[in-house]
Motif scaffolding. Structure first.
Motif, PDB file in Angstrom:
ATOM      1  N   UNK A 388       0.829  -1.200   0.000  1.00  0.00           N
ATOM      2  CA  UNK A 388       0.000   0.000   0.000  1.00  0.00           C
ATOM      3  C   UNK A 388       0.865   1.253   0.000  1.00  0.00           C
ATOM      4  N   UNK A 389       0.298   2.327  -0.530  1.00  0.00           N
ATOM      5  CA  UNK A 389       0.963   3.625  -0.486  1.00  0.00           C
ATOM      6  C   UNK A 389       0.536   4.358   0.775  1.00  0.00           C
ATOM      7  N   UNK A 390       1.410   5.175   1.285  1.00  0.00           N
ATOM      8  CA  UNK A 390       1.091   5.951   2.475  1.00  0.00           C
ATOM      9  C   UNK A 390       1.561   7.369   2.357  1.00  0.00           C
ATOM     10  N   UNK A 391       1.093   8.207   3.277  1.00  0.00           N
ATOM     11  CA  UNK A 391       1.486   9.610   3.269  1.00  0.00           C
ATOM     12  C   UNK A 391       2.952   9.791   3.659  1.00  0.00           C
ATOM     13  N   UNK A 392       3.531   8.773   4.290  1.00  0.00           N
ATOM     14  CA  UNK A 392       4.894   8.932   4.791  1.00  0.00           C
ATOM     15  C   UNK A 392       5.931   8.886   3.680  1.00  0.00           C
ATOM     16  N   UNK A 393       5.703   8.031   2.651  1.00  0.00           N
ATOM     17  CA  UNK A 393       6.712   7.933   1.600  1.00  0.00           C
ATOM     18  C   UNK A 393       6.132   7.907   0.181  1.00  0.00           C
ATOM     19  N   UNK A 394       4.811   8.005   0.057  1.00  0.00           N
ATOM     20  CA  UNK A 394       4.136   8.125  -1.236  1.00  0.00           C
ATOM     21  C   UNK A 394       4.396   6.932  -2.164  1.00  0.00           C
ATOM     22  N   UNK A 395       4.869   5.838  -1.613  1.00  0.00           N
ATOM     23  CA  UNK A 395       5.158   4.690  -2.462  1.00  0.00           C
ATOM     24  C   UNK A 395       4.923   3.419  -1.667  1.00  0.00           C
ATOM     25  N   UNK A 396       4.872   2.298  -2.391  1.00  0.00           N
ATOM     26  CA  UNK A 396       4.715   1.025  -1.703  1.00  0.00           C
ATOM     27  C   UNK A 396       6.032   0.677  -1.025  1.00  0.00           C
TER      28      UNK A 396
END
Length: 498
Positions: A388-396
């Motif tokens: 999943x993508x997250x706000x912390x690193x914008x990538x999987x």
């Protein structure tokens, strides 16, 4: 006839086959959990339960010995001491109650040494009191060994007045001989049980050696005590040989390998590595090493430690996820709703026995990604998977906890964190009173950040007069937008305040 061989100019007799004694390959390793528990529990029991009454009786007996008696008959003096001890025991102690652990003492009776077993107060006599006092000193050494992980020389050389305080922290000031050519002072932080052990040890030291300055003293006769104290070796076997575990035998016999003080240091290192974040730096300070590599050698002294650490980490992660389900209604953060809905569905299915009693546990394993959960900090869980993508690193991939945001969709604040948020709010309010107007906006942004995760707590605190006064110059519509905005707009609003 013994065979010989020549080595240079020396004739060497061939070494005979080893005896039947099998050396244990783990004599250098940390103690097992079972042995460590029994060692710590019996030492605390000895010091806390037996210690005060034994030392009171022994002090009274020593005072009685110093008194001038009217007869030179040693038998009458012995009867007098026997009467004193029996009177002390029957008047203030439960004589019919068995001890938690039995105690083996080597006593000189009837012209020869015998091993007697003491397992209740009524077994006490004048001859056994001195030996029990020596075992109490040994229990103090065990307690300090488990709390401080000192070298034997550091423990034996502790000054009698070694206790210090720094704010609310208790410290022991002693000496180390490994970090310099002579010695240097150093401090160890200690818990309350260790402080109590030192206080009681000071009583023993003042009885045996009133003019001395060592905390631990020799129990030899007075004429040789000074030299013996200077050369004192506080061997754990002085305690473990005397303790008998009900149904299992002497404590020493339950240890795999030898019982020696250096294994206490290895044991403390192992337990710290299993339970503390940043254990290597903490142990580097506590153990008093020159080189961090030596600390790592201690931590990894047990070859099974890495596997055990991984297992404990996995079990802890699953337990954290289980707690998120158990208290789903009290959680906060953007991931709260999805966890609450999942928990509600599983509780219904579990109640119908569709999945059995283990359904929530299995869900906890899924939420924790089978023990690989990301704990952002105490009470804050990241539910993002590596796909999943997250706000912390914008990538999987693996979450970047250093860049975690309160508005992230994957952030779950456990119910246990509610108290921390409330406390933080009132700490911020105190800081705002003490800071000037230049920092007011920055503190307001910090305050709103603390209100973000828990909606019900936010509504409650926004009704607080102190919070309202702190936010009085921020328009209500701006505060309302903060809770309904996406992460980017929320961050922008908070940044504008800063």
């Amino acid at each position: 006839m013994a065979q010989t061989s020549s080595f240079d100019d020396w004739h060497v007799t061939k070494v005979p086959p080893e005896s039947g004694k099998n050396p244990d390959s783990r004599t250098w390793a940390p103690f097992s959990d079972d042995f460590t528990y029994l060692l710590a529990d019996s030492a605390l029991w000895f010091a806390e339960v037996l210690g005060p009454d034994v030392l009171r009786c022994w002090a009274g007996l020593r005072k009685l010995r110093e008194q001038r008696i009217t007869t030179s008959n040693p038998l009458k003096a012995k009867v007098q001491r026997d009467v004193y001890v029996k009177s002390f025991v029957t008047s203030s102690l439960p004589t019919d109650q068995s001890f938690k652990y039995s105690i083996k003492l080597k006593m000189h009776k009837d012209g020869r040494y015998q091993i007697i077993e003491v397992n209740r107060w009524s077994d006490l006599d004048p001859d056994s009191l001195r030996q029990l006092a020596a075992k109490i000193q040994a229990s103090h050494a065990i307690i300090l060994g488990l709390c401080m992980a000192p070298r034997n020389g550091e423990l034996a050389s502790l000054p009698r007045e070694c206790l210090r305080t720094l704010d609310d922290l208790s410290l022991v000031r002693g000496y180390t001989f490994k970090l310099s050519e002579t010695f240097e002072e150093r401090d160890w932080p200690i818990p309350r049980v260790a402080v109590a052990a030192i206080r009681q040890q000071q009583v023993i030291a003042s009885l045996l050696d009133p003019a001395g300055d060592h905390l631990f003293v020799s129990f030899r006769q007075e004429r040789s005590r000074l030299y013996a104290t200077e050369k004192l070796l506080l061997k754990p076997t002085a305690f473990t040989d005397a303790i008998v575990i009900p149904g299992r035998g002497p404590l020493t016999s339950l240890c795999s390998g030898n019982v020696h003080s250096h294994r206490l240091r290895k044991t403390v290192a192992r337990l710290a590595a299993l339970s503390l974040v940043g254990a290597n730096q903490i142990l580097f300070d506590i153990l008093g090493h020159r080189d961090p590599e030596m600390t790592m050698n201690y931590i990894l002294a047990d070859p099974l430690l890495q596997e055990e650490m991984q297992q404990i980490t996995k079990e802890a992660a699953i337990a954290i996820a289980q707690s998120a389900f158990d208290n789903s209604d009290g959680n906060g953060g953007a991931a709260r709703d999805k966890v609450s809905h999942l928990a509600a569905r599983l509780k219904v299915r579990s109640a119908n026995d569709e999945l059995g009693n283990s359904s929530l546990l299995e869900a906890a394993k899924l939420l924790s990604q089978d023990g690989r959960v990301t704990l952002v900090r105490k009470g804050v869980l990241c539910t993002k998977t590596t796909n999943q993508r997250g706000e912390c690193n914008r990538s999987i991939g693996i979450p970047d906890i250093g860049n975690c945001s309160v508005s992230c969709l994957h952030r779950l604040e456990l119910a246990a964190a509610r108290h921390d948020r409330t406390r933080a709010v009132f700490q911020i309010l105190d800081e705002m009173k003490a800071s000037g107007p230049l920092l007011r906006r920055w503190w307001q942004a910090q305050l709103l950040t603390q209100l973000y995760p828990f909606e019900d707590l936010r509504l409650e605190l926004l009704g607080n007069a102190q919070v309202q006064a702190a936010l009085i110059d921020i328009p209500d519509h701006l505060i309302a937008r903060l809770w309904t905005s996406g992460k980017e707009e929320a961050d922008r609003l908070l940044e504008d305040l800063r």
